[in-house]
Every structure is written in structure tokens, then in C-alpha cells.
Design an enzyme around this catalytic site. Structure first.
Site, PDB file in Angstrom:
ATOM      1  N   HIS A  79       0.685  -1.228  -0.049  1.00  0.00           N
ATOM      2  CA  HIS A  79      -0.125   0.027   0.030  1.00  0.00           C
ATOM      3  C   HIS A  79       0.881   1.255   0.013  1.00  0.00           C
ATOM      4  CE1 HIS A  79      -0.344  -0.784   4.711  1.00  0.00           C
ATOM      5  NE2 HIS A  79       0.918   0.023   4.319  1.00  0.00           N
ATOM      6  N   HIS A 103      10.957  -3.289   2.966  1.00  0.00           N
ATOM      7  CA  HIS A 103      11.336  -2.050   2.830  1.00  0.00           C
ATOM      8  C   HIS A 103      11.941  -1.339   4.227  1.00  0.00           C
ATOM      9  CE1 HIS A 103       7.076  -1.698   3.829  1.00  0.00           C
ATOM     10  NE2 HIS A 103       7.229  -0.364   4.171  1.00  0.00           N
ATOM     11  N   GLU A 130       5.251  -5.121   8.279  1.00  0.00           N
ATOM     12  CA  GLU A 130       3.685  -4.883   8.058  1.00  0.00           C
ATOM     13  C   GLU A 130       3.271  -6.054   7.373  1.00  0.00           C
ATOM     14  OE1 GLU A 130       3.602  -0.313   6.721  1.00  0.00           O
ATOM     15  OE2 GLU A 130       4.081  -1.716   5.178  1.00  0.00           O
ATOM     16  N   HIS A 142      -0.751   5.095   9.428  1.00  0.00           N
ATOM     17  CA  HIS A 142       0.506   5.725   9.298  1.00  0.00           C
ATOM     18  C   HIS A 142       0.821   7.141  10.115  1.00  0.00           C
ATOM     19  CE1 HIS A 142       0.149   2.935   6.062  1.00  0.00           C
ATOM     20  NE2 HIS A 142       1.288   2.700   6.107  1.00  0.00           N
TER      21      HIS A 142
END
Length: 435
Positions: free
Chosen positions: A153, A334, A381, A200
Site C-alpha cells: 500500500h 522496505h 507490515e 501511518h
């Protein structure tokens, strides 16, 4: 299997559950407004006019104007919220409680001095309880999970969509990987998407850090993350199904935070854009499910996997014939901070996708350390994908899954993008034997 709500049978008692909360949301929010002195003054000056400012049903307004607390609670009011209304009118708790029992304040006070109301004569009638526990006829229809979608996302993906950059050489290979997905969704439009994502630092900052958040509201606007809200539709929720899921998951010992109002950021809107494209309205309802993967401690993969299994039980016990998809979002490898920023691990990512398909139970045992070391600090995540995977019917052997699409691409800004679609194929229940 129906959810156990026998607490509703206790005489003279209204239990404030998720259904009552949804029913009385605006009524209780009105009561909360009376915590401010200026609002109390306005209410006392003209009660009807102040009530008319709120989206209350007429029955709710009339209950308050009549001072009928029993009616207010039937309409979804909760005594702790209504106490603020009572305090505004100068009522004590004993006065309010007495009014609900048919007693004067003095009679109620005398009863309490005498030891309070006896439980004798105020329990559930045995015949009523036995009938409630009798083997019920299963519903003719129920909700079913038809598939799972897994996708990254990335916020920059949303920006590329919003600014017409999808055909640029940098972005085109990524968006081509979702062409099949958009067509698949057109052919398999769900009634509801249960969308697992992480906020976030948008709706939840460091003043409130819930581990699991279930959106139980009717609608969720798109958040402004510093660049203005994305030009995408707001979210229509499903409060009834969400309340049912809340009841079931909490009874299964998952501690949830229930949220009626929040904005949703790219973690939720980017997956919707990737799967449904540029639309004026999302083609289905969405139940947001936020998982804290920002501040440690974060939930383990094993915990998320078990939650997915409980989620399937919750959805399949809902007595409406809804088609539900469960989406797990976030990741893949990431890292956005520190000297290792920009870390990508293609080999680990693709091994994760292999195991997610073939050995999700084994994958759920991967420790946090491996996620951080191999997939980067924000690669954690990926534990959210295990919620969606745990909700599939092959986990307990009652069905099979079919891989419809798999895609992997590097890079999308700072991130590796992974994407998977699994169709759920539960086996048909065997017909009941004839006597």
C-alpha cells in the site's frame, strides 16, 4: 452457529453491546457534548432546539424531553453517557436510578439503605434460558468469504494514480501487474471488503496506540496526510456486520478497540484504487481493520494468523448472504529510516509469497527479528497478510484455495511491491441425513 447473547434475557437489564452502541451513537455523543459548560447553557436554555442540532431519531429526542431513561436506553443510550445529561439537569445517580424503577428518590434511597434490591426474583426464568440454549435451527443463509487479496500500500502509488503518471516508464510495469486484478474484481465484486491495514500516524498518534482497531462506523472520510486528501471516494462501512464481528472476536479473546469515527489514509485507499481503479464510488462496503505495526510491541504473525481463523468463524456465523473478501495489505521488504534505508530483499519476499500459499501455518511462526533483519524495519507490515490468509477455508481442511494471480515488482518509491489473489473454495456442507 449463532452468537451467544443470552445476556439480553436478564430481566430489568439492558446490556450495552456493539448493536446498542451503533443504535445510540449520536444520542451518546450528544450526552458527551454536555461536558462543556457553554453547551450545557445552550441545552438548558432550549432543550428541543439543542436536540434538533443532532441527528437523533424522534424517539430518542422524546425520551430525553420526557426524562424517560428506560426509553432512552432502549434507544441505545448508555447510563454513563446519560449521567452527563442527568447532571446537566441537576439529577443525582440515585434520582436517575429511582426514576427507572418506579420509585421516588426517597423510596429508592431507603431500599439501598436496607441492603439494595435482592437478586431473588430478578434472575432469568429457567424455562426462558433453557429455550435460548436449545439447539437452534441454523440460518438458511450466511455470509461467506470468497477470496483474499494481498497487496502493498505504497503512498507514492496513490500519488502516481492521482497525478496521471501510471503510463510513465517508471510506473507502467507496476500498474500492468494489477490489470488482471481489476478485471477479476469486476467479475467478483464483493458485498463487503474486510480490509486489514495500518494507520501511518494519521488517525492514531502517540496519544493513543491500539493494537487492533475494528471500524464499526457507517462512513470514513479520506485523511489529509500532509499533501491534502487523495481525490478518491470516502468509505461506506457496514456497522451491522462490524458489530457482529466485534462480538465474535472479543468472545474469542481478541482485545479490539472499536472505532466509530476516524479518517483512513493511504494504507486503506491505495489498495482500493489498485483493485477497483478510478471510480466515483467504491463498489462495495469496507470494514477497516487497523493493526499497530509502527510502535513495538507489535502483534506476532502467529497472533495475526489465529485472528484470521476467528475472523472466518465470525463472518460465516453472520445470517445474511453476503460475499466478503478479506484483504491483507502492507509490505513487502522496505526500510524507510536509518543507514539501511532502501533495503530490498527479493529472495526473502518471494520465499514469503511461496510460504504464504503453501505453508501459512509455518510462516506464522517467523519471529519479529527475521522480519526486521531480512525485510527491513517496515517489512514488519507483512504480519497483517497473515490475518487474511488465516481466514481461508484450507486452513482447517474444510476447503481449498486457488491462486488466481501473483505479482512482484521493485521498486515503487522505497518499497518492494508484492501482490497475490487467492480464491476461497469451501467444500459444500453434506446434507443432513434423513430419518
Amino acid at each position: 452457529m449463532a452468537l451467544d447473547k443470552t445476556y439480553k434475557l436478564v430481566p430489568g437489564t439492558t446490556i450495552f453491546d456493539a448493536e446498542q452502541s451503533a443504535k445510540g451513537y449520536h444520542l451518546n455523543q450528544f450526552c458527551m457534548s454536555l461536558m462543556k459548560a457553554e453547551n450545557r447553557e445552550r441545552f438548558l436554555a432550549d432543550q428541543r432546539a439543542y436536540l434538533d442540532e443532532w441527528p437523533l431519531r424522534e424517539a430518542q429526542k422524546q425520551a430525553l424531553l420526557d426524562g424517560d431513561l428506560n426509553a432512552a436506553m432502549r434507544e441505545g443510550g448508555n447510563i454513563y453517557f446519560l449521567a452527563k445529561w442527568g447532571a446537566t439537569l441537576g439529577l443525582s445517580f440515585q434520582q436517575m436510578a429511582g426514576s427507572m424503577t418506579g420509585m421516588s428518590e426517597q423510596e429508592y434511597r431507603d431500599m439501598m439503605i436496607g441492603g439494595g434490591r435482592s437478586v431473588e426474583g430478578n434472575r432469568i426464568d429457567h424455562a426462558v434460558l433453557d429455550a435460548a440454549y436449545a439447539d437452534p435451527t441454523p440460518p438458511a443463509e450466511h455470509a461467506a468469504i470468497t477470496g483474499a487479496v494481498f497487496t502493498s500500500h505504497v503512498p507514492a502509488v496513490g500519488a502516481a494514480l492521482d497525478h496521471g503518471k501510471t503510463d510513465e516508464p517508471y510506473w507502467k510495469p507496476l500498474f500492468e501487474g494489477y490489470e488482471f486484478s481489476k478485471q477479476w474484481e469486476k467479475e467478483n465484486i464483493p458485498d463487503v471488503v474486510f480490509l486489514v491495514y495500518n494507520d501511518h500516524a494519521t488517525s492514531f498518534d502517540l496519544s493513543l496506540i491500539p493494537t487492533f482497531v475494528l471500524g464499526t462506523g457507517a462512513a470514513y472520510p479520506t485523511a489529509d496526510e500532509g499533501y491534502g486528501p487523495r481525490p478518491v471516494p470516502g468509505i461506506e462501512g457496514d456497522p451491522d456486520l462490524a458489530a457482529h464481528i466485534a462480538h465474535s472476536l472479543i468472545q474469542d479473546d481478541f482485545d479490539l478497540t472499536l472505532v466509530n469515527e476516524m479518517t483512513v489514509d493511504h494504507g486503506l485507499t491505495v489498495p482500493l484504487s489498485l483493485m477497483f481503479g478510478d471510480v466515483e464510488k467504491w463498489p462495495c462496503k469496507v470494514i477497516p481493520f487497523h493493526v499497530n505495526v509502527v510502535q513495538y510491541p507489535v502483534p506476532s504473525g502467529a497472533r495475526c494468523f489465529k485472528l484470521g481463523q476467528s475472523l472466518r468463524k465470525a463472518i460465516e456465523s453472520y445470517d445474511k448472504p453476503l460475499n466478503v473478501q478479506v484483504w491483507g495489505t502492507g509490505g513487502m521488504s522496505h526500510q524507510l529510516q536509518g543507514p539501511r534505508a532502501g533495503l530490498i530483499n527479493r529472495e526473502w519476499d518471494n520465499a514469503f509469497l511461496d510460504k504464504l500459499i503453501e505453508d501459512p501455518a509455518g510462516l506464522s511462526q517467523v519471529p519479529h527479528l527475521e522480519y526486521v533483519e531480512e525485510a527491513g524495519s517496515e517489512g514488519i507490515e507483512l504480519v497483517m497478510w497473515l490475518i487474511a490468509r488465516g481466514a481461508m477455508s484450507d486452513i482447517d481442511g474444510s476447503g481449498e484455495v486457488e491462486v488466481k494471480h501473483r505479482f512482484y515488482h521493485v521498486p515503487a518509491s522505497n518499497t518492494a511491491v508484492g501482490h497475490l489473489i487467492l480464491e476461497n473454495h469451501p467444500r459444500a456442507e453434506a446434507p443432513a441425513a434423513k430419518e
